[in-house]
Design an enzyme around this catalytic site. Sequence first.
Site, PDB file in Angstrom:
ATOM      1  N   ASN A  86      38.990  44.437  46.041  1.00 44.07           N
ATOM      2  CA  ASN A  86      39.171  43.248  45.224  1.00 44.07           C
ATOM      3  C   ASN A  86      37.810  42.781  44.681  1.00 44.07           C
ATOM      4  O   ASN A  86      36.837  43.523  44.717  1.00 44.07           O
ATOM      5  CB  ASN A  86      39.916  42.143  45.972  1.00 44.07           C
ATOM      6  CG  ASN A  86      40.909  41.422  45.072  1.00 44.07           C
ATOM      7  OD1 ASN A  86      40.543  40.923  44.020  1.00 44.07           O
ATOM      8  ND2 ASN A  86      42.165  41.380  45.488  1.00 44.07           N
ATOM      9  N   ARG A  87      37.737  41.550  44.201  1.00 44.32           N
ATOM     10  CA  ARG A  87      36.559  41.103  43.459  1.00 44.32           C
ATOM     11  C   ARG A  87      35.571  40.332  44.317  1.00 44.32           C
ATOM     12  O   ARG A  87      35.976  39.603  45.227  1.00 44.32           O
ATOM     13  CB  ARG A  87      36.989  40.222  42.277  1.00 44.32           C
ATOM     14  CG  ARG A  87      37.715  40.992  41.185  1.00 44.32           C
ATOM     15  CD  ARG A  87      38.271  40.074  40.114  1.00 44.32           C
ATOM     16  NE  ARG A  87      38.805  40.848  38.998  1.00 44.32           N
ATOM     17  CZ  ARG A  87      40.047  41.368  38.981  1.00 44.32           C
ATOM     18  NH1 ARG A  87      40.852  41.180  40.017  1.00 44.32           N
ATOM     19  NH2 ARG A  87      40.458  42.068  37.942  1.00 44.32           N
ATOM     20  N   GLU A 130      48.963  45.301  48.258  1.00 45.51           N
ATOM     21  CA  GLU A 130      47.747  45.741  48.947  1.00 45.51           C
ATOM     22  C   GLU A 130      47.373  44.718  50.017  1.00 45.51           C
ATOM     23  O   GLU A 130      46.868  43.651  49.714  1.00 45.51           O
ATOM     24  CB  GLU A 130      46.597  45.864  47.942  1.00 45.51           C
ATOM     25  CG  GLU A 130      46.911  46.703  46.722  1.00 45.51           C
ATOM     26  CD  GLU A 130      46.083  46.282  45.531  1.00 45.51           C
ATOM     27  OE1 GLU A 130      44.840  46.299  45.626  1.00 45.51           O
ATOM     28  OE2 GLU A 130      46.684  45.902  44.502  1.00 45.51           O
ATOM     29  N   HIS A 140      45.735  51.387  47.627  1.00 47.35           N
ATOM     30  CA  HIS A 140      46.034  50.917  46.272  1.00 47.35           C
ATOM     31  C   HIS A 140      47.109  51.751  45.576  1.00 47.35           C
ATOM     32  O   HIS A 140      46.977  52.082  44.391  1.00 47.35           O
ATOM     33  CB  HIS A 140      44.748  50.920  45.438  1.00 47.35           C
ATOM     34  CG  HIS A 140      44.748  49.968  44.283  1.00 47.35           C
ATOM     35  ND1 HIS A 140      45.608  50.074  43.214  1.00 47.35           N
ATOM     36  CD2 HIS A 140      43.988  48.884  44.022  1.00 47.35           C
ATOM     37  CE1 HIS A 140      45.368  49.121  42.342  1.00 47.35           C
ATOM     38  NE2 HIS A 140      44.384  48.369  42.816  1.00 47.35           N
ATOM     39  N   HIS A 156      36.510  46.397  43.827  1.00 49.87           N
ATOM     40  CA  HIS A 156      36.909  47.604  44.552  1.00 49.87           C
ATOM     41  C   HIS A 156      35.731  48.469  44.994  1.00 49.87           C
ATOM     42  O   HIS A 156      35.769  49.706  44.931  1.00 49.87           O
ATOM     43  CB  HIS A 156      37.894  48.418  43.724  1.00 49.87           C
ATOM     44  CG  HIS A 156      39.197  47.720  43.483  1.00 49.87           C
ATOM     45  ND1 HIS A 156      39.680  46.723  44.301  1.00 49.87           N
ATOM     46  CD2 HIS A 156      40.120  47.869  42.483  1.00 49.87           C
ATOM     47  CE1 HIS A 156      40.842  46.294  43.846  1.00 49.87           C
ATOM     48  NE2 HIS A 156      41.131  46.969  42.743  1.00 49.87           N
TER      49      HIS A 156
END
Length: 355
Positions: A91-92, A321, A193, A117
């Site tokens: 994720n970010r 996820e 993912h 990621h």
Amino acid sequence: MARSHALLFLSLIAFVFLGSSSAVPRKTVGIYELKKGNFSVKITNWGATILSVILPDSEGNLADVVLGYEGIRPYINGTTYFGALVGRVGNRISGARFVLNGTAYRLYPNDGTSSIHGGHRGFSFVIWTVKELVVDGEFPYIKLYYYSFNKEQGFPGDLDVYVTYKISGAYELSVTMEATPRTKATPVNLLQHSYWNLGGHNSGSILSNTVQIFASNITPLNDQLIPTGAISSVSGTPYDFRNPNTIESRINYVKGGYNMNYVVDGQGMRKVAVVEDRRSGRAMELWADQPAVQFYTAYYLNGVEGKGGAIYGRYGGLCLETQGFPDAVNHPQFPSQIVNPGEVYKHDMLFKFSF
């Protein structure tokens, strides 16, 4: 280690470039199949990626229910993360930076000014080592390993990472992730993912699927898709899937479709979500032990060529996820993702399929 060379369907020699000039030695990339009856899972050690999951529908017809590319080569430069094991931090991360123990770490920004990621060459873009492969017996499995070096994509410390994919029961696939820092404290948030379409990877939109997510809260996002730091109830919002609902019944109220982190109710290994495709009769239960799950309906998937020449359009699959909270390194009120030397990060998932 038990290996079956008959199940190595493809191999190629690949170079992975680290920085501008150095290269790791040649390694073999392969495709490996775990199979029990008419339930089959194919995995590659490129990115520890799930390539296919084949199972019957209510009439016994077999189909592949995960989206993916044809062959290995498109995964090397792909941007979809089809089926990949994502890390060091999935994720970010806002601003591609964080501060840990008084030291500021700058990461590779590959999503505007943010890191996503794991950066430009996260764990989904490297060759993993096959540590164990057991294809006979009751529970076939493959165990993969990756050594992540200090400052890889900007993250601190050396890290040993393992993932095991296992057919753990009748139409059940377990995913076990572990990571151990060798030298320094580091954030770890590993994601699986895969994009799921229970009607078959090439069957079109998932909007008619019924979804239930066992989560009473979400972490709202700003316009950069970064959590604001708040935790908000889903009650009275289009994000409320505590009771089963079709995706299409409320997606028009969500700009860009669903791409949201849900705070999963309860703790420990518990049911996270259920997806049903009434056309095929297939259903999937997801169980996991993480505090959250990202629900994504593939809005940005538009005209991607996949397996067998299939063209995947918007809403052609969905992702669930399980994870820690996105950008937790910059939100001290979120559950910590910092793992210290001597500690072990663990993340268990279980997919239960029925038809």
